[in-house]
Design a protein around this motif. Sequence first.
Motif, PDB file in Angstrom:
ATOM      1  N   LEU A  41       0.810  -1.218   0.000  1.00 21.76           N
ATOM      2  CA  LEU A  41       0.000   0.000   0.000  1.00 21.76           C
ATOM      3  C   LEU A  41       0.849   1.276   0.000  1.00 21.76           C
ATOM      4  N   GLY A  42       2.167   1.109  -0.192  1.00 24.45           N
ATOM      5  CA  GLY A  42       3.042   2.268  -0.305  1.00 24.45           C
ATOM      6  C   GLY A  42       3.468   2.891   1.012  1.00 24.45           C
ATOM      7  N   VAL A  43       3.378   2.125   2.094  1.00 23.56           N
ATOM      8  CA  VAL A  43       3.744   2.638   3.416  1.00 23.56           C
ATOM      9  C   VAL A  43       5.062   2.019   3.856  1.00 23.56           C
ATOM     10  N   ARG A  44       6.016   2.857   4.233  1.00 27.15           N
ATOM     11  CA  ARG A  44       7.323   2.409   4.709  1.00 27.15           C
ATOM     12  C   ARG A  44       7.256   2.070   6.195  1.00 27.15           C
ATOM     13  N   PRO A  45       8.136   1.179   6.666  1.00 31.84           N
ATOM     14  CA  PRO A  45       8.179   0.843   8.096  1.00 31.84           C
ATOM     15  C   PRO A  45       8.393   2.069   8.985  1.00 31.84           C
ATOM     16  N   GLU A  46       9.130   3.049   8.474  1.00 27.23           N
ATOM     17  CA  GLU A  46       9.397   4.251   9.259  1.00 27.23           C
ATOM     18  C   GLU A  46       8.122   4.983   9.651  1.00 27.23           C
ATOM     19  N   ALA A  47       7.079   4.867   8.844  1.00 28.81           N
ATOM     20  CA  ALA A  47       5.806   5.522   9.173  1.00 28.81           C
ATOM     21  C   ALA A  47       5.217   4.930  10.455  1.00 28.81           C
ATOM     22  N   VAL A  48       5.353   3.633  10.623  1.00 27.94           N
ATOM     23  CA  VAL A  48       4.853   2.978  11.836  1.00 27.94           C
ATOM     24  C   VAL A  48       5.721   3.378  13.028  1.00 27.94           C
ATOM     25  N   LEU A  49       7.042   3.414  12.830  1.00 25.13           N
ATOM     26  CA  LEU A  49       7.938   3.849  13.904  1.00 25.13           C
ATOM     27  C   LEU A  49       7.628   5.288  14.314  1.00 25.13           C
ATOM     28  N   ASN A  50       7.346   6.141  13.340  1.00 21.85           N
ATOM     29  CA  ASN A  50       6.992   7.529  13.651  1.00 21.85           C
ATOM     30  C   ASN A  50       5.700   7.608  14.453  1.00 21.85           C
ATOM     31  N   GLU A  51       4.746   6.762  14.116  1.00 26.76           N
ATOM     32  CA  GLU A  51       3.487   6.747  14.867  1.00 26.76           C
ATOM     33  C   GLU A  51       3.716   6.267  16.298  1.00 26.76           C
ATOM     34  N   LEU A  52       4.549   5.249  16.460  1.00 25.79           N
ATOM     35  CA  LEU A  52       4.863   4.782  17.813  1.00 25.79           C
ATOM     36  C   LEU A  52       5.582   5.875  18.602  1.00 25.79           C
ATOM     37  N   ALA A  53       6.504   6.575  17.968  1.00 24.43           N
ATOM     38  CA  ALA A  53       7.226   7.661  18.633  1.00 24.43           C
ATOM     39  C   ALA A  53       6.263   8.769  19.052  1.00 24.43           C
ATOM     40  N   ARG A  54       5.293   9.057  18.208  1.00 20.95           N
ATOM     41  CA  ARG A  54       4.300  10.099  18.524  1.00 20.95           C
ATOM     42  C   ARG A  54       3.554   9.751  19.804  1.00 20.95           C
ATOM     43  N   ARG A  55       3.321   8.478  20.015  1.00 19.54           N
ATOM     44  CA  ARG A  55       2.553   8.023  21.178  1.00 19.54           C
ATOM     45  C   ARG A  55       3.375   7.967  22.458  1.00 19.54           C
ATOM     46  N   PHE A  56       4.672   8.118  22.359  1.00 16.61           N
ATOM     47  CA  PHE A  56       5.568   7.949  23.501  1.00 16.61           C
ATOM     48  C   PHE A  56       5.195   8.795  24.698  1.00 16.61           C
ATOM     49  N   ASP A  57       4.821  10.030  24.464  1.00 13.00           N
ATOM     50  CA  ASP A  57       4.566  10.938  25.572  1.00 13.00           C
ATOM     51  C   ASP A  57       3.100  11.023  25.950  1.00 13.00           C
ATOM     52  N   MET A  58       2.325  10.053  25.529  1.00 19.64           N
ATOM     53  CA  MET A  58       0.914  10.083  25.920  1.00 19.64           C
ATOM     54  C   MET A  58       0.527   8.715  26.456  1.00 19.64           C
ATOM     55  N   SER A  59      -0.368   8.733  27.401  1.00 20.10           N
ATOM     56  CA  SER A  59      -0.809   7.461  27.962  1.00 20.10           C
ATOM     57  C   SER A  59      -1.654   6.730  26.930  1.00 20.10           C
ATOM     58  N   GLY A  60      -1.810   5.449  27.126  1.00 21.25           N
ATOM     59  CA  GLY A  60      -2.654   4.662  26.231  1.00 21.25           C
ATOM     60  C   GLY A  60      -4.080   5.163  26.199  1.00 21.25           C
ATOM     61  N   LEU A  61      -4.570   5.610  27.341  1.00 19.56           N
ATOM     62  CA  LEU A  61      -5.934   6.137  27.395  1.00 19.56           C
ATOM     63  C   LEU A  61      -6.047   7.441  26.608  1.00 19.56           C
ATOM     64  N   GLU A  62      -5.024   8.296  26.709  1.00 18.08           N
ATOM     65  CA  GLU A  62      -5.026   9.543  25.935  1.00 18.08           C
ATOM     66  C   GLU A  62      -4.965   9.243  24.442  1.00 18.08           C
ATOM     67  N   GLU A  63      -4.112   8.274  24.055  1.00 18.56           N
ATOM     68  CA  GLU A  63      -3.971   7.914  22.641  1.00 18.56           C
ATOM     69  C   GLU A  63      -5.288   7.425  22.098  1.00 18.56           C
ATOM     70  N   LYS A  64      -5.935   6.555  22.845  1.00 16.47           N
ATOM     71  CA  LYS A  64      -7.213   6.003  22.385  1.00 16.47           C
ATOM     72  C   LYS A  64      -8.252   7.108  22.250  1.00 16.47           C
ATOM     73  N   ALA A  65      -8.271   8.042  23.200  1.00 14.98           N
ATOM     74  CA  ALA A  65      -9.219   9.148  23.154  1.00 14.98           C
ATOM     75  C   ALA A  65      -8.915  10.099  21.996  1.00 14.98           C
ATOM     76  N   SER A  66      -7.656  10.149  21.547  1.00 19.37           N
ATOM     77  CA  SER A  66      -7.285  11.072  20.471  1.00 19.37           C
ATOM     78  C   SER A  66      -7.690  10.571  19.100  1.00 19.37           C
ATOM     79  N   ARG A  67      -8.045   9.311  19.006  1.00 24.36           N
ATOM     80  CA  ARG A  67      -8.442   8.763  17.700  1.00 24.36           C
ATOM     81  C   ARG A  67      -9.789   9.332  17.291  1.00 24.36           C
ATOM     82  N   THR A  68      -9.928   9.558  15.991  1.00 27.11           N
ATOM     83  CA  THR A  68     -11.219  10.016  15.483  1.00 27.11           C
ATOM     84  C   THR A  68     -11.976   8.821  14.951  1.00 27.11           C
ATOM     85  N   ASP A  69     -13.269   8.847  15.083  1.00 19.96           N
ATOM     86  CA  ASP A  69     -14.105   7.773  14.530  1.00 19.96           C
ATOM     87  C   ASP A  69     -14.042   7.830  13.030  1.00 19.96           C
ATOM     88  N   LYS A  70     -13.937   6.652  12.405  1.00 21.33           N
ATOM     89  CA  LYS A  70     -13.843   6.602  10.951  1.00 21.33           C
ATOM     90  C   LYS A  70     -15.110   6.073  10.368  1.00 21.33           C
TER      91      LYS A  70
END
Length: 111
Positions: free
Chosen positions: A82-111
């Motif tokens: 689908l044209g996505v590099r592994p680094e994109a997933v690493l970047n997403e994990l890094a983005r989540r580093f400073d937020m709790s799992g509950l905050e991350e889940k709450a930050s998701r938008t409904d699709k």
Amino acid sequence: MMNDILTQLGDILEERKLAEADSSYVASLYQKGLNKILEKVGEEATETILAAKDAEQSGDNSDLIYETADLWFHSLVALAKLGVRPEAVLNELARRFDMSGLEEKASRTDK
């Protein structure tokens, strides 16, 4: 080191897009299409789950590690398709580093 391995794997997965289907396993998966790749992801997810259950009983994690590697690999093949590099997933994990799992889940938008 982890980033290096994922970057190298990402490069190889990109190269395999140009390869003949009979020249490599990944090239054959690409030729079969996304549905086949996703079927492999599902198969490997099931095998990982079963290996985890077995590891809990036996205390031996070797099969779990092996199956998790298969799951990660096939997930990376799906992303590459689908044209996505592994680094994109690493970047997403890094983005989540400073937020709790509950905050991350709450930050998701409904699709």
